[in-house]
Design a protein around this motif. Structure first.
Motif, PDB file in Angstrom:
ATOM      1  N   GLU A  98       1.143  -0.960   0.061  1.00  0.00           N
ATOM      2  CA  GLU A  98       0.173   0.075  -0.179  1.00  0.00           C
ATOM      3  C   GLU A  98       0.887   1.063  -0.356  1.00  0.00           C
ATOM      4  O   GLU A  98       1.842   1.452   0.731  1.00  0.00           O
ATOM      5  CB  GLU A  98      -1.174   0.295   1.063  1.00  0.00           C
ATOM      6  N   GLU A  99       1.013   2.388  -1.184  1.00  0.00           N
ATOM      7  CA  GLU A  99       1.608   3.391  -1.067  1.00  0.00           C
ATOM      8  C   GLU A  99       0.209   4.437  -0.689  1.00  0.00           C
ATOM      9  O   GLU A  99      -0.796   4.310  -0.813  1.00  0.00           O
ATOM     10  CB  GLU A  99       1.935   3.411  -2.621  1.00  0.00           C
ATOM     11  N   LYS A 100       0.693   5.428  -0.170  1.00  0.00           N
ATOM     12  CA  LYS A 100       0.013   6.415   0.489  1.00  0.00           C
ATOM     13  C   LYS A 100       0.793   8.209   0.772  1.00  0.00           C
ATOM     14  O   LYS A 100       2.122   7.529   0.293  1.00  0.00           O
ATOM     15  CB  LYS A 100      -0.168   6.806   1.885  1.00  0.00           C
ATOM     16  N   GLN A 109       1.575  13.647  -9.030  1.00  0.00           N
ATOM     17  CA  GLN A 109       1.936  12.651  -9.991  1.00  0.00           C
ATOM     18  C   GLN A 109       0.719  12.312 -10.311  1.00  0.00           C
ATOM     19  O   GLN A 109       0.491  10.941 -11.098  1.00  0.00           O
ATOM     20  CB  GLN A 109       1.752  11.558  -8.952  1.00  0.00           C
ATOM     21  N   MET A 110      -0.989  12.686 -10.381  1.00  0.00           N
ATOM     22  CA  MET A 110      -2.378  12.218 -10.742  1.00  0.00           C
ATOM     23  C   MET A 110      -2.375  10.736 -10.741  1.00  0.00           C
ATOM     24  O   MET A 110      -2.702  10.472 -11.405  1.00  0.00           O
ATOM     25  CB  MET A 110      -2.072  12.809 -11.840  1.00  0.00           C
ATOM     26  N   ARG A 111      -2.145  10.159  -9.359  1.00  0.00           N
ATOM     27  CA  ARG A 111      -2.532   9.224  -8.941  1.00  0.00           C
ATOM     28  C   ARG A 111      -3.817   8.410  -8.827  1.00  0.00           C
ATOM     29  O   ARG A 111      -4.195   9.586  -7.891  1.00  0.00           O
ATOM     30  CB  ARG A 111      -1.364   8.719  -8.675  1.00  0.00           C
TER      31      ARG A 111
END
Length: 111
Positions: A98-100, A109-111
């Protein structure tokens, strides 16, 4: 990895014998994958048996009288024995990462 053998009954039609046979062969992978659970990655035909083959002829005429021509349509029904190799994805352990991101990183980054 899981291997199984299946016998499929498939029917193909076409304007030539080759196209009717090709229509049957195009159905093999999708028919075999639909019957076996998991993700199918190999379908090997082992044996072919022609159950029935028919040639349909029809004569057409322009205005009912003139210029007769014969139309031919082929239909073939086959039993195809295949060996299907598949992978059961439920048995695969996936690692969870998991990336926060902060709000500014998310915007950049428009993720």
């Amino acid at each position: 990895m899981h291997q199984s053998e299946q016998t499929l009954r498939l029917t193909g039609t076409g304007p030539t014998k080759e196209r009717a046979f090709g229509a049957v062969m195009r159905q093999v992978q999708s028919a075999a994958a639909g019957k076996d659970g998991g993700v199918t990655f190999r379908v090997e035909p082992l044996a072919l048996e022609v159950v029935s083959a028919a040639e349909h002829r029809r004569t057409e005429r322009f205005l009912g009288l003139l210029f007769p021509r014969t139309r031919v349509h082929y239909e073939i029904s086959m039993n195809v024995r295949v060996r299907v190799t598949s992978l059961d994805l439920d048995a695969v352990d996936f690692a969870v990462r998991e990336e926060k991101l902060s709000a500014t990183q998310h915007l950049l980054q428009m993720r």
